[in-house]
Scaffold this motif. Structure first.
Motif, PDB file in Angstrom:
ATOM      1  N   ARG A  51      30.906  30.372  79.671  1.00 38.56           N
ATOM      2  CA  ARG A  51      30.695  31.880  80.085  1.00 38.56           C
ATOM      3  C   ARG A  51      29.872  32.597  78.743  1.00 38.56           C
ATOM      4  O   ARG A  51      29.274  33.548  79.283  1.00 38.56           O
ATOM      5  CB  ARG A  51      32.168  32.515  80.208  1.00 38.56           C
ATOM      6  N   THR A  52      30.118  32.136  77.615  1.00 34.73           N
ATOM      7  CA  THR A  52      29.446  32.847  76.529  1.00 34.73           C
ATOM      8  C   THR A  52      27.913  32.112  76.397  1.00 34.73           C
ATOM      9  O   THR A  52      27.143  32.485  75.449  1.00 34.73           O
ATOM     10  CB  THR A  52      30.068  32.758  75.398  1.00 34.73           C
ATOM     11  N   SER A  53      27.890  30.836  76.785  1.00 33.59           N
ATOM     12  CA  SER A  53      26.832  30.020  76.585  1.00 33.59           C
ATOM     13  C   SER A  53      25.783  30.726  77.312  1.00 33.59           C
ATOM     14  O   SER A  53      25.390  31.139  78.368  1.00 33.59           O
ATOM     15  CB  SER A  53      26.840  28.683  77.034  1.00 33.59           C
ATOM     16  N   PRO A  54      24.345  30.919  76.453  1.00 32.82           N
ATOM     17  CA  PRO A  54      23.327  31.504  76.703  1.00 32.82           C
ATOM     18  C   PRO A  54      22.239  30.817  77.809  1.00 32.82           C
ATOM     19  O   PRO A  54      21.217  31.306  78.282  1.00 32.82           O
ATOM     20  CB  PRO A  54      22.295  31.834  75.720  1.00 32.82           C
ATOM     21  N   GLY A  55      22.275  29.488  77.989  1.00 37.41           N
ATOM     22  CA  GLY A  55      21.424  28.618  78.861  1.00 37.41           C
ATOM     23  C   GLY A  55      20.427  27.988  78.071  1.00 37.41           C
ATOM     24  O   GLY A  55      19.814  28.474  76.664  1.00 37.41           O
ATOM     25  N   LEU A  61      27.773  27.255  66.615  1.00 32.79           N
ATOM     26  CA  LEU A  61      29.017  28.111  66.678  1.00 32.79           C
ATOM     27  C   LEU A  61      30.318  27.607  67.239  1.00 32.79           C
ATOM     28  O   LEU A  61      31.287  27.638  66.845  1.00 32.79           O
ATOM     29  CB  LEU A  61      28.633  29.569  67.067  1.00 32.79           C
ATOM     30  N   SER A  62      30.181  27.019  68.515  1.00 33.41           N
ATOM     31  CA  SER A  62      30.958  26.673  69.231  1.00 33.41           C
ATOM     32  C   SER A  62      31.816  25.470  68.535  1.00 33.41           C
ATOM     33  O   SER A  62      33.124  25.328  68.571  1.00 33.41           O
ATOM     34  CB  SER A  62      30.301  26.018  70.652  1.00 33.41           C
ATOM     35  N   GLN A  63      30.850  24.537  68.051  1.00 33.30           N
ATOM     36  CA  GLN A  63      31.376  23.624  67.038  1.00 33.30           C
ATOM     37  C   GLN A  63      32.511  24.129  66.045  1.00 33.30           C
ATOM     38  O   GLN A  63      33.310  23.339  65.719  1.00 33.30           O
ATOM     39  CB  GLN A  63      30.413  22.604  66.274  1.00 33.30           C
ATOM     40  N   ILE A  64      31.819  24.955  65.252  1.00 34.97           N
ATOM     41  CA  ILE A  64      32.786  25.600  64.194  1.00 34.97           C
ATOM     42  C   ILE A  64      33.950  26.337  64.440  1.00 34.97           C
ATOM     43  O   ILE A  64      35.111  25.888  64.407  1.00 34.97           O
ATOM     44  CB  ILE A  64      32.017  26.627  63.644  1.00 34.97           C
ATOM     45  N   MET A  65      34.041  26.953  65.706  1.00 31.05           N
ATOM     46  CA  MET A  65      34.998  27.408  66.369  1.00 31.05           C
ATOM     47  C   MET A  65      36.211  26.572  66.909  1.00 31.05           C
ATOM     48  O   MET A  65      37.195  26.606  66.634  1.00 31.05           O
ATOM     49  CB  MET A  65      34.773  28.562  67.437  1.00 31.05           C
ATOM     50  N   ALA A  66      35.475  25.522  67.574  1.00 35.01           N
ATOM     51  CA  ALA A  66      36.492  24.324  67.926  1.00 35.01           C
ATOM     52  C   ALA A  66      37.005  23.647  66.636  1.00 35.01           C
ATOM     53  O   ALA A  66      38.576  23.286  66.698  1.00 35.01           O
ATOM     54  CB  ALA A  66      35.604  23.408  68.744  1.00 35.01           C
ATOM     55  N   ASP A  67      36.402  23.631  65.688  1.00 36.04           N
ATOM     56  CA  ASP A  67      37.134  22.841  64.269  1.00 36.04           C
ATOM     57  C   ASP A  67      38.312  23.967  63.675  1.00 36.04           C
ATOM     58  O   ASP A  67      39.377  23.624  63.284  1.00 36.04           O
ATOM     59  CB  ASP A  67      36.107  22.812  63.148  1.00 36.04           C
ATOM     60  N   ALA A 100      20.811  26.495  70.753  1.00 33.81           N
ATOM     61  CA  ALA A 100      21.437  25.285  70.008  1.00 33.81           C
ATOM     62  C   ALA A 100      22.191  26.284  68.931  1.00 33.81           C
ATOM     63  O   ALA A 100      23.246  25.588  68.567  1.00 33.81           O
ATOM     64  CB  ALA A 100      20.193  24.939  69.277  1.00 33.81           C
ATOM     65  N   LEU A 101      21.915  27.503  68.624  1.00 27.34           N
ATOM     66  CA  LEU A 101      22.765  28.265  67.925  1.00 27.34           C
ATOM     67  C   LEU A 101      24.149  28.412  68.294  1.00 27.34           C
ATOM     68  O   LEU A 101      25.189  28.296  67.584  1.00 27.34           O
ATOM     69  CB  LEU A 101      22.156  29.514  67.395  1.00 27.34           C
ATOM     70  N   HIS A 102      24.378  28.928  69.471  1.00 22.53           N
ATOM     71  CA  HIS A 102      25.656  28.804  70.290  1.00 22.53           C
ATOM     72  C   HIS A 102      26.299  27.515  70.039  1.00 22.53           C
ATOM     73  O   HIS A 102      27.523  27.698  69.736  1.00 22.53           O
ATOM     74  CB  HIS A 102      25.260  29.362  71.715  1.00 22.53           C
ATOM     75  N   GLY A 103      25.712  26.665  70.375  1.00 21.95           N
ATOM     76  CA  GLY A 103      26.316  25.303  70.258  1.00 21.95           C
ATOM     77  C   GLY A 103      27.096  24.949  68.862  1.00 21.95           C
ATOM     78  O   GLY A 103      28.044  24.560  68.715  1.00 21.95           O
TER      79      GLY A 103
END
Length: 265
Positions: free
Chosen positions: A56-60, A35-41, A30-33
């Motif tokens: 590739r960076t997602s931890p599963g 961060l991914s939203q922030i970087m996409a913005d 969930a934390l990676h998700g």
């Protein structure tokens, strides 16, 4: 670090460190998700050219199965709650509402005559963001009568749930009542949450023969994949059903050939 300096290797190291610190796989995911939203913005705003987050960076997500309460535990939890909050247990276990949705549900959002709950807002009065979360939910007459009795008992105001002073109940106050009630229910895990009643609803629907699309619709999930990933172990084992399907075709073929042979004689 500046956003432009962040690399995929940094993200992978970060998620690995979170796991080493003992955080659950689902929480790290969930934390990676987020961060991914922030970087996409940041990419959308032109701050960076590309995101360091990807599959590739997602931890599963991890493979932990949700705890599914028994029917006896659900009713024990219902009876252990203060009377004015018992309707919430019904809305969680048989309608699938989340905590903020229960606390925000207005009496006007329930069609008692037709048997439909219309989720529209979450606490305090914030409109639900997605069309899926606003999907009307059909309920049986028996449940509509229970909710109507709750209103007639004077436990409601504009919102279905109110506290002893007649004010809207906040999630924190309701969760405090939940914690006290769950401690009185035999074998219910200490970490059991109101949200976990949605798992009970899913198990109830699956046991009744509902397919994945029906379960997805009743839980108001956007993705059938998420529903399958979470509840696939609850569907009946398919070995015998697939054997029966194949057997029916082969038996029919054998009977046809026997009939044809008999007619030829």
């Amino acid at each position: 670090m500046q956003l432009s300096a962040l690399r995929p290797s940094h993200v992978r190291s970060w998620t690995a460190r979170l796991r080493q610190d003992g955080l659950a796989d689902s929480y790290v995911y969930a934390l990676h998700g987020r961060l991914s939203q922030i970087m996409a913005d940041a990419v959308h705003d032109g701050i960076i050219s590309r995101s360091p987050c990807s599959r590739r960076t997602s931890p599963g997500q991890g493979s932990q199965r949700p705890y599914v309460a028994t029917t006896d535990q659900v009713w024990a939890l219902h009876d252990a709650m203060p009377e004015r909050y018992r309707a919430a247990i019904l809305l969680g276990a048989f309608v699938g509402l989340r905590t903020a949705e229960v606390c925000g549900l207005r009496v006007a959002d329930v069609d008692f005559m037709r048997g439909i709950v219309h989720p529209a807002v979450q606490y305090p009065a914030e409109v639900l963001k997605t069309e899926t979360s606003r999907t009307p939910i059909p309920i049986p007459t028996s449940l509509a009568l229970e909710l109507s009795a709750h209103v007639q008992a004077g436990y409601s105001g504009e919102t279905l749930l109110t506290d002893d002073n007649g004010a809207q109940v906040g999630p924190w106050k309701f969760e405090r009542a939940m914690r006290k009630a769950r401690s009185k229910v035999q074998d219910l895990p200490a970490g059991f949450r109101f949200h976990d009643l949605r798992h009970y609803l899913a198990s109830l629907l699956i046991a009744s023969g509902a397919d994945v699309k029906i379960v997805q619709a009743r839980l108001r999930r956007a993705s059938a994949k998420t529903t399958l990933d979470t509840y696939s172990h609850l569907w009946p084992h398919s070995d015998e059903s697939t054997r029966a399907a194949i057997d029916a075709v082969l038996v029919a073929r054998t009977e046809l050939r026997q009939n044809q042979a008999g007619a030829a004689r």
